[in-house]
Scaffold this motif. Structure first.
Motif, short mmCIF file in Angstrom:
data_model
loop_
_atom_site.label_atom_id
_atom_site.label_comp_id
_atom_site.label_asym_id
_atom_site.label_seq_id
_atom_site.Cartn_x
_atom_site.Cartn_y
_atom_site.Cartn_z
N GLY A 1 6.47 9.76 -15.62
CA GLY A 1 5.45 9.11 -14.82
C GLY A 1 5.99 8.02 -13.92
O GLY A 1 7.19 7.75 -13.85
N SER A 2 5.08 7.38 -13.20
CA SER A 2 5.43 6.38 -12.19
C SER A 2 5.86 5.07 -12.84
O SER A 2 5.09 4.43 -13.55
CB SER A 2 4.23 6.13 -11.27
N TRP A 3 7.11 4.67 -12.57
CA TRP A 3 7.64 3.41 -13.07
C TRP A 3 7.17 2.26 -12.17
O TRP A 3 6.75 1.22 -12.65
CB TRP A 3 9.16 3.48 -13.08
N SER A 4 7.29 2.46 -10.86
CA SER A 4 6.87 1.46 -9.89
C SER A 4 6.09 2.13 -8.78
O SER A 4 6.49 3.20 -8.30
CB SER A 4 8.09 0.75 -9.27
N ALA A 5 5.02 1.50 -8.35
CA ALA A 5 4.24 1.98 -7.21
C ALA A 5 3.95 0.77 -6.32
O ALA A 5 3.26 -0.16 -6.74
CB ALA A 5 2.94 2.64 -7.65
N TYR A 6 4.51 0.77 -5.09
CA TYR A 6 4.45 -0.38 -4.21
C TYR A 6 3.96 0.01 -2.82
O TYR A 6 4.25 1.10 -2.32
CB TYR A 6 5.83 -1.02 -4.07
N TYR A 7 3.25 -0.92 -2.19
CA TYR A 7 2.79 -0.75 -0.81
C TYR A 7 3.80 -1.40 0.12
O TYR A 7 4.15 -2.57 -0.03
CB TYR A 7 1.42 -1.39 -0.63
N TYR A 8 4.28 -0.62 1.11
CA TYR A 8 5.26 -1.15 2.07
C TYR A 8 4.99 -0.58 3.44
O TYR A 8 5.08 0.64 3.65
CB TYR A 8 6.68 -0.81 1.61
N ASN A 9 4.60 -1.45 4.35
CA ASN A 9 4.45 -1.10 5.77
C ASN A 9 3.64 0.18 6.00
O ASN A 9 4.04 1.08 6.73
CB ASN A 9 5.83 -0.99 6.43
N GLY A 10 2.49 0.23 5.36
CA GLY A 10 1.54 1.30 5.65
C GLY A 10 1.50 2.46 4.68
O GLY A 10 0.62 3.33 4.79
N TYR A 11 2.43 2.50 3.72
CA TYR A 11 2.51 3.62 2.78
C TYR A 11 2.72 3.12 1.36
O TYR A 11 3.17 1.99 1.14
CB TYR A 11 3.65 4.59 3.16
N ILE A 12 2.38 3.97 0.41
CA ILE A 12 2.64 3.69 -1.00
C ILE A 12 3.84 4.53 -1.43
O ILE A 12 3.86 5.75 -1.18
CB ILE A 12 1.42 4.01 -1.88
N TYR A 13 4.80 3.88 -2.06
CA TYR A 13 6.00 4.56 -2.56
C TYR A 13 6.03 4.43 -4.07
O TYR A 13 5.84 3.34 -4.61
CB TYR A 13 7.25 3.97 -1.93
#
Length: 501
Positions: A449-461
């Protein structure tokens, strides 16, 4: 609009069977030694679950209550743009950092650099083999920093695992020069007490200060002796990173006992981790503030003097928090979201047996001024979609989505996926979007599963432990204004001031 009436949001009873076999009791008495299971250089093992739990998972998939194995589902306001599977680094994917058009993805085997100038089609720029548990990652200018929290034979990238009981063993911080993104160069290593589980940067013009979080000392570990009631502070000169060195070890939990003055854990506080260090610290340089998630304690710190951070408030939750894991400020710096990593990231805690308040986020208001500010609890937030007992799921790493006048963040929940939620009203948080996959397995629990989910300059990574690097696009009137905000660099544990003051 999020699909509020689908079977995923109606489901409330998955996981009830777990209580009958003692899962709840086991989780509440667990004291995690590490934030996630440390597979070393190998792959995570499969944990057995009961026959009734396996049957419940199969029935839930058949009825559509949960997605099928590896099936991707999401709310209507989120689009899955792409997934980049793991390549030359097969270990556990971990944290993320960003700079310009690049994303930097940690992995227990090293790190990977992506060119994300086209978020729909990221390209791998470099993969660096440098094994070590966690490999928590951050960047500042031409420097990249990597945490090593497993005992190694030496500080090189060719090291092997070695017992922490041996004095020659090494763990701590590694520093790379990334002026050439295609060819990162290893330039410095700094050993720290008990290694580096995570780290946070306090960047200045000439120097970068690193707050190193580590924990779980033992009298048998020569380089990790109790009491371990503080953090290591490293100073890295930008022009001479090879001179990086520890410049202090501020004590955050002073006390007369053998373990300092933090939470004593059990048996005094059953089910709560004893505080023997910090798991993660988030700094807000624009306000000279930091928030620490320190096992059994949450703390607020002044970092006016970055070499000597000072605790200005300390709180505990001995009812619902087992392991204070991470922290996120809101933009106005009048709230902090703390996460509880119940079960250490390797257990199924997003179910009816555990309930809505454990393995969740705790939202605290910051009241008062200056060094007299206090943390005041307001509410809990947990994803509303119960997960199967074969899915490790608990609150994990997330970041703010910069919308002026609103408090919205995106957050990873391991196999619970990615949640976008609004805590503008800190007493009534609510989810406004999600993305997740079905279970990795239906016959046993495999960590993923997702360890980190971050918003950066218009997108979620999102960096998925097992599946790789995901890019998501969030389209929602409540969050669309964030697309106009751009930053040149993002280490989530060094929060930017998006709008100025």
């Amino acid at each position: 609009m999020i699909l509020l009436n689908d079977a995923r949001t109606r489901r409330r009873h998955l996981g009830v069977a777990a209580a009958a076999v003692g899962l709840l009791a086991a989780l509440l008495t667990a004291h995690p030694a590490v934030a996630t299971p440390d597979p070393g250089d190998g792959t995570a093992a499969r944990d057995d679950v009961s026959a009734s739990a396996r049957a419940e998972v199969r029935d839930a998939i058949a009825s559509g209550e949960i997605p099928g194995q590896d099936e991707v589902v999401h709310s209507a306001n989120i689009k899955h743009l792409t997934n980049i599977p793991k390549d030359a680094l097969p270990g556990t994917n971990s944290d993320l950092a960003f700079q310009g058009r690049y994303a930097f993805a940690g992995n227990y085997d090293g790190f990977r650099i992506f060119d994300i100038s086209n978020p729909k089609a990221p390209k791998t720029v470099a993969q660096v083999l440098c094994p070590g548990s966690q490999n928590d990652i951050s960047v500042s200018g031409n420097l990249l920093f990597l945490s090593t929290d497993s005992s190694r034979s030496d500080s090189s990238c060719n090291s092997t695992t070695q017992p922490a009981t041996e004095k020659s063993s090494w763990e701590g911080m590694k520093v790379f020069d990334i002026s050439d993104k295609k060819n990162p160069k290893y330039v410095a290593a700094v050993e720290t007490a008990c290694g580096s589980h995570t780290h946070s940067l306090v960047p200045e013009r000439k120097n970068v200060y690193i707050y190193v979080s580590s924990y779980s000392p033992s009298a048998t570990y020569p380089d990790c002796q109790p009491p371990h009631d503080g953090i290591s502070v490293i100073k890295v000169p930008r022009s001479h990173p090879e001179k990086a060195a520890v410049v202090g070890f501020p004590v955050l939990f002073p006390g007369d006992g053998p373990d300092g003055g933090g939470n004593p854990g059990g048996p005094t506080n059953p089910g709560v981790s004893k505080t023997t260090g910090c798991h993660d610290i988030t700094v807000l340089p624009s306000q000279d503030l930091a928030a620490g998630a320190c096992m059994g304690d949450g703390i607020l710190l002044s970092i006016k003097d970055p070499e000597h951070p000072k605790v200005i408030d300390q709180v505990q939750d001995n009812v619902n928090f087992a392991f204070w894991h991470s922290a996120t400020f809101n933009q106005k710096a009048d709230k902090v979201v703390f996460t509880d990593e119940l079960g250490g990231g390797g257990a199924a805690t997003c179910n009816a047996a555990i309930g809505p308040n454990r393995g969740a986020d705790g939202i605290y208001d910051i009241v008062g001024r200056g060094d007299h500010r206090k943390l005041v609890f307001r509410s809990y937030y947990k994803i509303p979609r119960h997960q199967a007992d074969t899915e490790n799921c608990v609150a994990h790493n997330g970041s703010l989505i910069p919308v002026k006048g609103k408090d919205i963040m995106v957050q990873a929940w391991y196999q619970g996926g990615v949640s976008v939620w609004d805590f503008t009203d800190s007493s009534k948080p609510k989810e406004i979007g999600y993305f997740e996959r079905g279970p990795l397995a239906t016959d046993g629990l495999v960590v993923g599963g997702s360890w980190s989910a971050y918003y950066y300059n218009g997108y979620i990574y999102s960096n998925d432990i097992a599946k790789g690097f995901d890019v998501l696009k969030l389209s929602d009137r409540r969050t669309d204004p964030a697309a106009r905000i751009r930053v040149d660099e993002l280490n989530v544990q060094t929060q930017p001031d998006y709008f100025g003051r």
